[in-house]
Motif scaffolding. Structure first.
Motif, PDB file in Angstrom:
ATOM      1  N   ASN A   1      13.172   5.486   3.098  1.00  0.00           N
ATOM      2  CA  ASN A   1      13.926   4.517   2.283  1.00  0.00           C
ATOM      3  C   ASN A   1      14.607   3.470   3.158  1.00  0.00           C
ATOM      4  O   ASN A   1      15.813   3.238   3.076  1.00  0.00           O
ATOM      5  N   ALA A   2      13.789   2.829   3.988  1.00  0.00           N
ATOM      6  CA  ALA A   2      14.306   1.923   5.009  1.00  0.00           C
ATOM      7  C   ALA A   2      13.905   0.473   4.770  1.00  0.00           C
ATOM      8  O   ALA A   2      13.992  -0.344   5.684  1.00  0.00           O
ATOM      9  N   GLU A   3      13.481   0.133   3.551  1.00  0.00           N
ATOM     10  CA  GLU A   3      12.934  -1.211   3.347  1.00  0.00           C
ATOM     11  C   GLU A   3      13.965  -2.311   3.624  1.00  0.00           C
ATOM     12  O   GLU A   3      13.592  -3.435   3.952  1.00  0.00           O
ATOM     13  N   ASP A   4      15.260  -2.016   3.536  1.00  0.00           N
ATOM     14  CA  ASP A   4      16.282  -3.040   3.720  1.00  0.00           C
ATOM     15  C   ASP A   4      16.485  -3.424   5.179  1.00  0.00           C
ATOM     16  O   ASP A   4      17.047  -4.484   5.454  1.00  0.00           O
TER      17      ASP A   4
ATOM     18  N   THR B   1      10.943   6.602  -1.374  1.00  0.00           N
ATOM     19  CA  THR B   1      10.839   6.298  -2.803  1.00  0.00           C
ATOM     20  C   THR B   1      11.112   4.836  -3.093  1.00  0.00           C
ATOM     21  O   THR B   1      11.099   4.428  -4.257  1.00  0.00           O
ATOM     22  N   ASP B   2      11.370   4.039  -2.055  1.00  0.00           N
ATOM     23  CA  ASP B   2      11.561   2.594  -2.238  1.00  0.00           C
ATOM     24  C   ASP B   2      10.311   1.876  -1.725  1.00  0.00           C
ATOM     25  O   ASP B   2       9.216   2.426  -1.769  1.00  0.00           O
TER      26      ASP B   2
ATOM     27  N   ILE C   1       5.543  -1.111   5.724  1.00  0.00           N
ATOM     28  CA  ILE C   1       4.842  -0.718   6.942  1.00  0.00           C
ATOM     29  C   ILE C   1       3.332  -0.958   6.820  1.00  0.00           C
ATOM     30  O   ILE C   1       2.669  -1.260   7.817  1.00  0.00           O
ATOM     31  N   ASP C   2       2.784  -0.862   5.617  1.00  0.00           N
ATOM     32  CA  ASP C   2       1.365  -1.189   5.429  1.00  0.00           C
ATOM     33  C   ASP C   2       1.114  -2.668   5.687  1.00  0.00           C
ATOM     34  O   ASP C   2       0.082  -3.049   6.273  1.00  0.00           O
ATOM     35  N   TYR C   3       2.056  -3.506   5.265  1.00  0.00           N
ATOM     36  CA  TYR C   3       1.937  -4.953   5.516  1.00  0.00           C
ATOM     37  C   TYR C   3       1.902  -5.219   7.018  1.00  0.00           C
ATOM     38  O   TYR C   3       1.064  -5.994   7.514  1.00  0.00           O
ATOM     39  N   TYR C   4       2.790  -4.586   7.757  1.00  0.00           N
ATOM     40  CA  TYR C   4       2.833  -4.812   9.204  1.00  0.00           C
ATOM     41  C   TYR C   4       1.581  -4.297   9.891  1.00  0.00           C
ATOM     42  O   TYR C   4       1.106  -4.884  10.863  1.00  0.00           O
TER      43      TYR C   4
END
Length: 338
Positions: free
Chosen positions: A13-16, A42-43, A49-52
């Motif tokens: 949950n580290a998207e921020d 869950t976010d 990470i898939d984008y990167y």
């Protein structure tokens, strides 16, 4: 190009904030392998990470797993690493590009000369929320620009080796130590910075401010109130360290003196947290921790109990506990941790 350093980033949950971390790592170029481990977020962390990975396919590996906790994410990343050295960077932290360049240059020299040291140390910065002055933890008492062993490790108070300071030779973890951190447990960083030391024979210290340790968020695992809520996990880690030391570290080994000091620090942290919790249930847990050490190895208990920290956290009565807590507050102000 052959990778020199695998950097494992456990993500939950580290998207921020994970983008800041990744952006600091990709600057290392093709010599760096970045392993992003999505630990059942869950976010939108998985999408990030898939984008990167799509943007930097020669540098980034994105892995997804069911939630197993920080330790399991570290396990996954370490055993997926292909470079001769491995570094753990938490998803809310970041690294200095100039320091990374110097570290990669040293590793390249080691690889070229076929002389891999077991552990590389560098400085880390407490990047505390709202702090004007950032505390840098350096290891100025260690030899510089030379390979050394444990007989040269003379650290002063406040200079113990956190995960943030350490880069290990990968095969030391995977093929010699066979490191396996426990699932669904916080504070396993201490195990990562402790158990492999028994296998470390050669060390190199680079006096560069490499790792930025972002600290001070209210929800962070090292926040004091959060730690009290999770105190059973802290105690489980503390007890595993006791067992490991007793069962695996010979008293006359080169590492024993430092590892006993590290164990003393962690036991003191556990004890102070329980003292500051004030409730009878916390004080009972502190008593039980020290009794556990005594039962497991009475010689270790006596050594820890008779040292300054051991005496301090076991001062009798409310006044004794208030004194220990007061000393903690002073140390906290000086060093700026959690």
């Amino acid at each position: 190009m052959e990778k020199l350093l695998s950097i494992v980033v456990p993500c939950y949950n580290a998207e921020d904030y994970v983008e800041r971390c990744i952006n600091s790592l990709v600057l290392g170029g093709d010599k760096v392998e970045i392993i992003l481990v999505d630990d059942g977020s869950t976010d939108g962390t998985g999408r990030v990470i898939d984008y990167y990975q799509e943007e930097f396919p020669n540098q980034i590996v994105a892995l997804h797993q069911a939630n197993g906790g920080h330790g399991q994410a570290v396990n996954t990343g370490v055993y997926a690493a292909s470079a001769p050295y491995v570094k753990i960077v938490d998803s809310d932290d970041w690294v200095s590009f100039s320091a990374l360049k110097k570290i990669l240059a040293f590793i390249e020299k080691c690889v070229t000369q076929d002389e891999l040291v077991d552990m590389i140390l560098s400085n880390y910065v407490y990047d505390k929320v709202g702090a004007k002055h950032k505390k840098v933890v350096s290891y100025s008492f260690l030899p510089q620009e030379k390979v050394f062993s444990w007989d040269k490790v003379h650290l002063v108070f406040g200079q113990y080796l956190l995960m943030h300071a350490i880069i290990y030779r990968t095969e030391l973890l995977t093929k010699e130590c066979h490191l396996q951190l426990p699932k669904h447990t916080f504070y396993v960083d201490n195990l990562y910075a402790f158990e492999p030391l028994g296998y470390v024979k050669s060390i190199y210290y680079l006096d560069v401010d490499f790792y930025h340790y972002f600290i001070g968020r209210d929800d962070q695992s090292v926040n004091e109130q959060v730690m009290l809520k999770r105190i059973d996990q802290q105690l489980a880690v503390n007890k595993r360290m006791v067992r490991f030391y007793v069962e695996n570290v010979a008293a006359d080994s080169p590492q024993a003196r430092y590892m006993k000091y590290y164990l003393e620090i962690i036991t003191t942290v556990s004890s102070i947290l329980l003292i500051r919790g004030k409730k009878a249930e916390y004080l009972a847990k502190k008593k039980e921790l020290w009794q556990y050490i005594k039962t497991y190895d009475v010689d270790l208990y006596r050594k820890l109990r008779r040292r300054v920290f051991g005496v301090g956290v076991n001062l009798p009565g409310r006044i004794g506990r208030s004194l220990a807590s007061g000393v903690y507050r002073v140390v906290h102000k000086v060093y700026g941790f959690n």
